[in-house]
Write a protein that holds these residues in place. Structure first.
Motif, PDB file in Angstrom:
ATOM      1  N   SER A   1     -17.331   2.634  -0.300  1.00  0.00           N
ATOM      2  CA  SER A   1     -16.160   2.394   0.551  1.00  0.00           C
ATOM      3  C   SER A   1     -14.934   2.044  -0.285  1.00  0.00           C
ATOM      4  O   SER A   1     -13.817   2.475   0.011  1.00  0.00           O
ATOM      5  CB  SER A   1     -16.443   1.270   1.550  1.00  0.00           C
ATOM      6  N   ALA A   2     -15.142   1.237  -1.358  1.00  0.00           N
ATOM      7  CA  ALA A   2     -14.024   0.875  -2.233  1.00  0.00           C
ATOM      8  C   ALA A   2     -13.484   2.103  -2.945  1.00  0.00           C
ATOM      9  O   ALA A   2     -12.272   2.260  -3.128  1.00  0.00           O
ATOM     10  CB  ALA A   2     -14.453  -0.179  -3.239  1.00  0.00           C
ATOM     11  N   ALA A   3     -14.394   3.000  -3.375  1.00  0.00           N
ATOM     12  CA  ALA A   3     -13.966   4.214  -4.048  1.00  0.00           C
ATOM     13  C   ALA A   3     -13.154   5.103  -3.120  1.00  0.00           C
ATOM     14  O   ALA A   3     -12.148   5.705  -3.508  1.00  0.00           O
ATOM     15  CB  ALA A   3     -15.183   4.983  -4.572  1.00  0.00           C
ATOM     16  N   VAL A   4     -13.573   5.191  -1.854  1.00  0.00           N
ATOM     17  CA  VAL A   4     -12.833   5.988  -0.878  1.00  0.00           C
ATOM     18  C   VAL A   4     -11.441   5.407  -0.661  1.00  0.00           C
ATOM     19  O   VAL A   4     -10.436   6.116  -0.619  1.00  0.00           O
ATOM     20  CB  VAL A   4     -13.605   6.059   0.464  1.00  0.00           C
ATOM     21  N   ALA A   5     -11.386   4.052  -0.541  1.00  0.00           N
ATOM     22  CA  ALA A   5     -10.100   3.395  -0.334  1.00  0.00           C
ATOM     23  C   ALA A   5      -9.169   3.640  -1.509  1.00  0.00           C
ATOM     24  O   ALA A   5      -7.979   3.911  -1.343  1.00  0.00           O
ATOM     25  CB  ALA A   5     -10.306   1.902  -0.124  1.00  0.00           C
ATOM     26  N   GLN A   6      -9.736   3.536  -2.754  1.00  0.00           N
ATOM     27  CA  GLN A   6      -8.917   3.758  -3.930  1.00  0.00           C
ATOM     28  C   GLN A   6      -8.418   5.202  -3.968  1.00  0.00           C
ATOM     29  O   GLN A   6      -7.262   5.465  -4.289  1.00  0.00           O
ATOM     30  CB  GLN A   6      -9.692   3.433  -5.193  1.00  0.00           C
ATOM     31  N   ALA A   7      -9.286   6.140  -3.622  1.00  0.00           N
ATOM     32  CA  ALA A   7      -8.880   7.541  -3.607  1.00  0.00           C
ATOM     33  C   ALA A   7      -7.770   7.770  -2.592  1.00  0.00           C
ATOM     34  O   ALA A   7      -6.836   8.546  -2.809  1.00  0.00           O
ATOM     35  CB  ALA A   7     -10.079   8.427  -3.282  1.00  0.00           C
ATOM     36  N   THR A   8      -7.841   7.054  -1.472  1.00  0.00           N
ATOM     37  CA  THR A   8      -6.806   7.186  -0.454  1.00  0.00           C
ATOM     38  C   THR A   8      -5.466   6.688  -0.973  1.00  0.00           C
ATOM     39  O   THR A   8      -4.428   7.328  -0.814  1.00  0.00           O
ATOM     40  CB  THR A   8      -7.207   6.406   0.811  1.00  0.00           C
ATOM     41  N   VAL A   9      -5.491   5.512  -1.620  1.00  0.00           N
ATOM     42  CA  VAL A   9      -4.261   4.939  -2.152  1.00  0.00           C
ATOM     43  C   VAL A   9      -3.631   5.859  -3.185  1.00  0.00           C
ATOM     44  O   VAL A   9      -2.424   5.996  -3.271  1.00  0.00           O
ATOM     45  CB  VAL A   9      -4.541   3.554  -2.769  1.00  0.00           C
ATOM     46  N   GLN A  10      -4.461   6.536  -3.967  1.00  0.00           N
ATOM     47  CA  GLN A  10      -3.967   7.375  -5.049  1.00  0.00           C
ATOM     48  C   GLN A  10      -3.750   8.816  -4.613  1.00  0.00           C
ATOM     49  O   GLN A  10      -3.586   9.702  -5.428  1.00  0.00           O
ATOM     50  CB  GLN A  10      -4.948   7.330  -6.219  1.00  0.00           C
ATOM     51  N   ALA A  11      -3.736   9.073  -3.296  1.00  0.00           N
ATOM     52  CA  ALA A  11      -3.559  10.427  -2.801  1.00  0.00           C
ATOM     53  C   ALA A  11      -2.216  11.007  -3.260  1.00  0.00           C
ATOM     54  O   ALA A  11      -1.270  10.272  -3.557  1.00  0.00           O
ATOM     55  CB  ALA A  11      -3.625  10.432  -1.269  1.00  0.00           C
ATOM     56  N   ALA A  12      -2.135  12.330  -3.299  1.00  0.00           N
ATOM     57  CA  ALA A  12      -0.925  12.991  -3.764  1.00  0.00           C
ATOM     58  C   ALA A  12       0.267  12.608  -2.886  1.00  0.00           C
ATOM     59  O   ALA A  12       0.138  12.493  -1.659  1.00  0.00           O
ATOM     60  CB  ALA A  12      -1.120  14.510  -3.728  1.00  0.00           C
ATOM     61  N   PRO A  13       1.428  12.384  -3.486  1.00  0.00           N
ATOM     62  CA  PRO A  13       2.601  11.985  -2.699  1.00  0.00           C
ATOM     63  C   PRO A  13       3.065  13.098  -1.765  1.00  0.00           C
ATOM     64  O   PRO A  13       2.898  14.279  -2.054  1.00  0.00           O
ATOM     65  CB  PRO A  13       3.649  11.683  -3.776  1.00  0.00           C
TER      66      PRO A  13
ATOM     67  N   ARG B   1       4.182   7.687   3.423  1.00  0.00           N
ATOM     68  CA  ARG B   1       3.442   6.516   2.935  1.00  0.00           C
ATOM     69  C   ARG B   1       4.440   5.375   2.738  1.00  0.00           C
ATOM     70  O   ARG B   1       5.477   5.542   2.078  1.00  0.00           O
ATOM     71  CB  ARG B   1       2.716   6.798   1.632  1.00  0.00           C
ATOM     72  N   LEU B   2       4.125   4.223   3.317  1.00  0.00           N
ATOM     73  CA  LEU B   2       4.995   3.055   3.259  1.00  0.00           C
ATOM     74  C   LEU B   2       4.250   1.895   2.615  1.00  0.00           C
ATOM     75  O   LEU B   2       3.031   1.784   2.757  1.00  0.00           O
ATOM     76  CB  LEU B   2       5.439   2.645   4.667  1.00  0.00           C
ATOM     77  N   SER B   3       4.986   1.023   1.932  1.00  0.00           N
ATOM     78  CA  SER B   3       4.349  -0.173   1.374  1.00  0.00           C
ATOM     79  C   SER B   3       5.387  -1.251   1.191  1.00  0.00           C
ATOM     80  O   SER B   3       6.602  -0.997   1.212  1.00  0.00           O
ATOM     81  CB  SER B   3       3.651   0.122   0.035  1.00  0.00           C
ATOM     82  N   LEU B   4       4.912  -2.472   1.013  1.00  0.00           N
ATOM     83  CA  LEU B   4       5.766  -3.604   0.665  1.00  0.00           C
ATOM     84  C   LEU B   4       5.287  -4.139  -0.675  1.00  0.00           C
ATOM     85  O   LEU B   4       4.072  -4.202  -0.919  1.00  0.00           O
ATOM     86  CB  LEU B   4       5.674  -4.694   1.737  1.00  0.00           C
ATOM     87  N   PRO B   5       6.186  -4.512  -1.576  1.00  0.00           N
ATOM     88  CA  PRO B   5       5.742  -5.034  -2.877  1.00  0.00           C
ATOM     89  C   PRO B   5       4.808  -6.226  -2.719  1.00  0.00           C
ATOM     90  O   PRO B   5       4.926  -7.014  -1.775  1.00  0.00           O
ATOM     91  CB  PRO B   5       7.056  -5.459  -3.551  1.00  0.00           C
ATOM     92  N   ALA B   6       3.881  -6.350  -3.660  1.00  0.00           N
ATOM     93  CA  ALA B   6       2.954  -7.489  -3.670  1.00  0.00           C
ATOM     94  C   ALA B   6       3.532  -8.660  -4.458  1.00  0.00           C
ATOM     95  O   ALA B   6       3.056  -9.785  -4.315  1.00  0.00           O
ATOM     96  CB  ALA B   6       1.617  -7.074  -4.272  1.00  0.00           C
ATOM     97  N   TRP B   7       4.544  -8.417  -5.289  1.00  0.00           N
ATOM     98  CA  TRP B   7       5.168  -9.476  -6.072  1.00  0.00           C
ATOM     99  C   TRP B   7       6.642  -9.141  -6.287  1.00  0.00           C
ATOM    100  O   TRP B   7       7.068  -8.024  -6.013  1.00  0.00           O
ATOM    101  CB  TRP B   7       4.467  -9.681  -7.412  1.00  0.00           C
ATOM    102  N   ILE B   8       7.382 -10.131  -6.740  1.00  0.00           N
ATOM    103  CA  ILE B   8       8.799  -9.947  -6.982  1.00  0.00           C
ATOM    104  C   ILE B   8       9.077 -10.100  -8.470  1.00  0.00           C
ATOM    105  O   ILE B   8       8.574 -11.030  -9.111  1.00  0.00           O
ATOM    106  CB  ILE B   8       9.639 -10.949  -6.160  1.00  0.00           C
TER     107      ILE B   8
ATOM    108  N   PRO C   1      -3.324   1.491   8.271  1.00  0.00           N
ATOM    109  CA  PRO C   1      -3.364   0.708   7.022  1.00  0.00           C
ATOM    110  C   PRO C   1      -4.202   1.401   5.954  1.00  0.00           C
ATOM    111  O   PRO C   1      -5.260   1.977   6.239  1.00  0.00           O
ATOM    112  CB  PRO C   1      -3.987  -0.615   7.455  1.00  0.00           C
ATOM    113  N   VAL C   2      -3.737   1.327   4.727  1.00  0.00           N
ATOM    114  CA  VAL C   2      -4.448   1.885   3.572  1.00  0.00           C
ATOM    115  C   VAL C   2      -5.025   0.760   2.723  1.00  0.00           C
ATOM    116  O   VAL C   2      -6.160   0.809   2.281  1.00  0.00           O
ATOM    117  CB  VAL C   2      -3.499   2.765   2.726  1.00  0.00           C
ATOM    118  N   ASP C   3      -4.224  -0.270   2.484  1.00  0.00           N
ATOM    119  CA  ASP C   3      -4.696  -1.482   1.821  1.00  0.00           C
ATOM    120  C   ASP C   3      -3.840  -2.640   2.318  1.00  0.00           C
ATOM    121  O   ASP C   3      -3.155  -2.513   3.346  1.00  0.00           O
ATOM    122  CB  ASP C   3      -4.692  -1.347   0.287  1.00  0.00           C
TER     123      ASP C   3
ATOM    124  N   ASP D   1       0.016   4.431   6.109  1.00  0.00           N
ATOM    125  CA  ASP D   1       0.389   5.830   6.301  1.00  0.00           C
ATOM    126  C   ASP D   1       1.002   5.985   7.685  1.00  0.00           C
ATOM    127  O   ASP D   1       0.416   5.566   8.697  1.00  0.00           O
ATOM    128  CB  ASP D   1      -0.831   6.745   6.171  1.00  0.00           C
ATOM    129  N   LEU D   2       2.203   6.572   7.719  1.00  0.00           N
ATOM    130  CA  LEU D   2       2.885   6.874   8.968  1.00  0.00           C
ATOM    131  C   LEU D   2       2.586   8.318   9.326  1.00  0.00           C
ATOM    132  O   LEU D   2       2.805   9.227   8.524  1.00  0.00           O
ATOM    133  CB  LEU D   2       4.390   6.658   8.803  1.00  0.00           C
TER     134      LEU D   2
END
Length: 605
Positions: A4-16, A52-59, A89-91, A96-97
């Motif tokens: 499941s973690a591998a699938v999630a990682q593959a999703t996050v790294q999907a082509a833009p 694909r949308l995201s918010l930064p995890a740090w500043i 949600p992806v992570d 993903d919109l």
């Protein structure tokens, strides 16, 4: 890694997705500001691939994963025809919109209750936010123009906007349309909205603004602006010009807060309002000196970390920690120059400067952390160790701020004996890496060696990659400053520090390894209620210990997690883990070296 973690990682790294020509448009509104909310709408054109949308995890500037996305509430999307558009949600901070054949509006609220320089804070007295807490990133469109409307119709009529976000069309209070030339720029312009006090000055031909929120009315704003102007003018001269067209100090004031965060042409500061000078105050108090050093520190970051920056920070790696071994340069060097600059412009005398330097040295040498962690390790592990300190931090880590400042001091003194200075090195860094990120490795060391005119490998191995003691005292002695050992507290050593504010018990705040408290079995958060059968609390703990001699055995009654324990504390001789800096008599060469280092710069009338 699980499937499941591998699938999630593959999703996050999907082509833009193909988002060519997309220019994100944001609207910020404040109907819920009394409840600490601000409302955001992100508008995007139709797309048959979605977004694909995201918010930064740090500043940037604060090296801790803060998970800003957890403050987003009620996120939903609809197209121009009123149809719901799915957001998946992806992570933790990525979504993903879904595709849509019509323009889409993404709506969400941001809960803003963090009164700090790192996030967002909204209440009945002001609005403050960083873009990293508010603006969703549209992947693939980072280089496009980003437009923002700040709509103040729901805010009090005397509130105004202060930001360096480029204005397109704004009203007399600063509300209206803004635009940034890319996402990285968008999130690097903090915004303050309030009924604030403003002062302006020009330094290096550049307009500077200082905005004070929640200040005491008797504060001497004119004096503060004049003093800070001298610091800014000097830093611009030292770097041969300003890298921005305007600059803004956002100063939020409260009872006891302290902090600063650098941005590309502004800084956000928090400081105790009562520590700024009043219109009747004379001289520079220790507290006001601290404010001036904070301003000098964040302003110095305009060059050192905002533009001279590690390669690890390039390319918006804001979804995960970005590790670098160079924070000793970016924060340590800046921490050295902040107090030095306040002295260099003549706002404080040499005694005040040496007292500030003494404090820096003592903070670095207080516990065993110096002997447990190297300076490069301190930089690299900032994310999990420095920014997530626990009760044992004093025994386990060293600060890249304080030890880095000490290394900078040593380098500056050595360079000055050879007719150069650490500022010469900073100018070379600016010349070579003002636009090109600084790769990990030996580039900084090479520039210092070049300025020194001799090999420095042994020094760097000892200062950066070992836990060996550094001969700070020897170098200070060459400029006529003696490091005199002293105890942190007078009297015999108990090896602990307690919370002085607790009227019911002496609550243990720190336990130093290899000292009496640790040997007795005391732990952080233990509540010592009696010494030899007589009540004790945080306020009188030190006085009670001082009534004894080294070698005395004290019977302690201690509450730990609701259980009463008895312990025996054997006091030791005073622990000389701190130092006092004193001017020492020296020959002509020594006095000349001191003057070269600390004499205030010449000023023109």
């Amino acid at each position: 890694m699980s499937q499941s973690a591998a699938v999630a990682q593959a999703t996050v790294q999907a082509a833009p997705r193909n988002v060519s020509g997309v220019e994100p448009f944001y609207r910020i509104e404040f109907s819920g500001y009394q409840s600490r909310y601000l409302d955001v709408t992100l508008r995007l054109p139709a797309s048959d691939q979605g977004y694909r949308l995201s918010l930064p995890a740090w500043i940037p500037g604060s090296y801790l994963v803060r998970d800003f996305a957890r403050h987003l509430v009620g996120k939903h999307a609809e197209d121009a025809r009123g149809r719901r558009v799915a957001i998946t949600p992806v992570d933790q901070q990525t979504w993903d919109l879904a595709p849509s054949d019509a323009a889409v509006a993404v709506h969400y609220r941001v809960y803003c209750a963090d009164f700090s320089v790192r996030s967002a804070h909204v209440d009945s007295s002001h609005v403050f936010f960083n873009g990293t807490s508010v603006f969703l990133r549209v992947h693939g469109a980072e280089q496009a123009r980003h437009e923002v409307v700040i709509d103040g119709r729901d805010l009090p009529g005397d509130w105004c906007v202060a930001t360096t976000l480029p204005a397109i069309a704004v009203d007399e209070r600063g509300f209206g349309d803004f635009a940034a030339a890319g996402y990285e720029a968008l999130i690097d312009h903090p915004v303050e909205i309030a009924d604030f006090v403003e002062r302006q000055f020009t330094a290096g031909g550049v307009l500077h603004r200082m905005v004070f929120t929640n200040a005491l009315p008797e504060t001497d704003f004119d004096r503060i602006a004049s003093d800070v102007a001298r610091i800014c003018e000097t830093e611009i001269e030292l770097f041969d010009g300003a890298p921005f067209d305007e600059y803004l100090f956002l100063v939020a004031l409260d009872e006891s807060g302290f902090g600063g965060l650098e941005h590309r042409d502004s800084t956000a500061l928090i400081f105790p309002r009562g520590h700024l000078p009043s219109v009747t105050a004379g001289g520079v108090s220790k507290e006001y000196q601290r404010f001036l050093s904070l301003c000098a520190h964040e302003y110095f970051h305009n060059w050192n970390v905002k533009r001279i920056r590690p390669a690890a920070f390039a390319g918006l790696p804001l979804d995960r920690p970005a590790h670098t071994r160079l924070l000793w340069v970016f924060e340590g060097f800046t921490s050295y120059f902040d107090d030095w600059l306040v002295r260099h412009v003549g706002l404080i005398d040499e005694t005040q400067y040496l007292a500030a330097l003494e404090e820096t040295i003592n903070r670095a040498m207080r516990g065993k952390g110096w002997s447990r962690q190297t300076l490069e390790e301190s930089s690299f592990y900032a994310w999990t160790r420095f920014y997530q300190q626990d009760a044992n931090a004093v025994n386990a880590i060293v600060s890249y701020y304080t030890r880095g400042a000490i290394v900078a001091l040593m380098l500056d003194l050595m360079l000055r004996e050879r007719g150069a200075s650490l500022m010469d090195v900073m100018r070379r860094l600016w010349e070579h890496h003002g636009e090109e990120p600084l790769a990990e490795g030996e580039r900084v060391e090479a520039l210092i060696e070049e300025a020194m005119g001799e090999p420095m490998a042994a020094f760097f191995d000892r200062a950066l990659r070992s836990t060996e003691t550094l001969d700070v005292a020897g170098l200070l002695a060459r400029v006529g400053v003696a490091m005199v050992p002293r105890a942190e507290q007078a009297g015999p050593d108990a090896g602990v520090r307690v919370d002085q504010r607790d009227p019911q018990a002496a609550r243990v705040a720190l336990v130093f390894e290899d000292r009496p408290g640790a040997a007795a079995g005391l732990a952080v958060d233990d509540r010592i209620i009696a010494i030899d059968g007589f009540a004790v609390n945080g306020a009188n703990w030190a006085e009670r210990i001082a009534r004894h001699r080294a070698g005395d055995r004290l019977a302690l009654h201690v509450f730990r997690q609701g259980r009463l324990l008895t312990m025996t504390l054997t006091l030791a001789p005073e622990c000389l883990n701190q130092h006092r800096l004193e001017r020492a008599a020296g020959d002509i060469k020594t006095e000349a070296r001191f003057a070269d280092w600390l004499a205030p710069r010449a000023t023109t009338a």
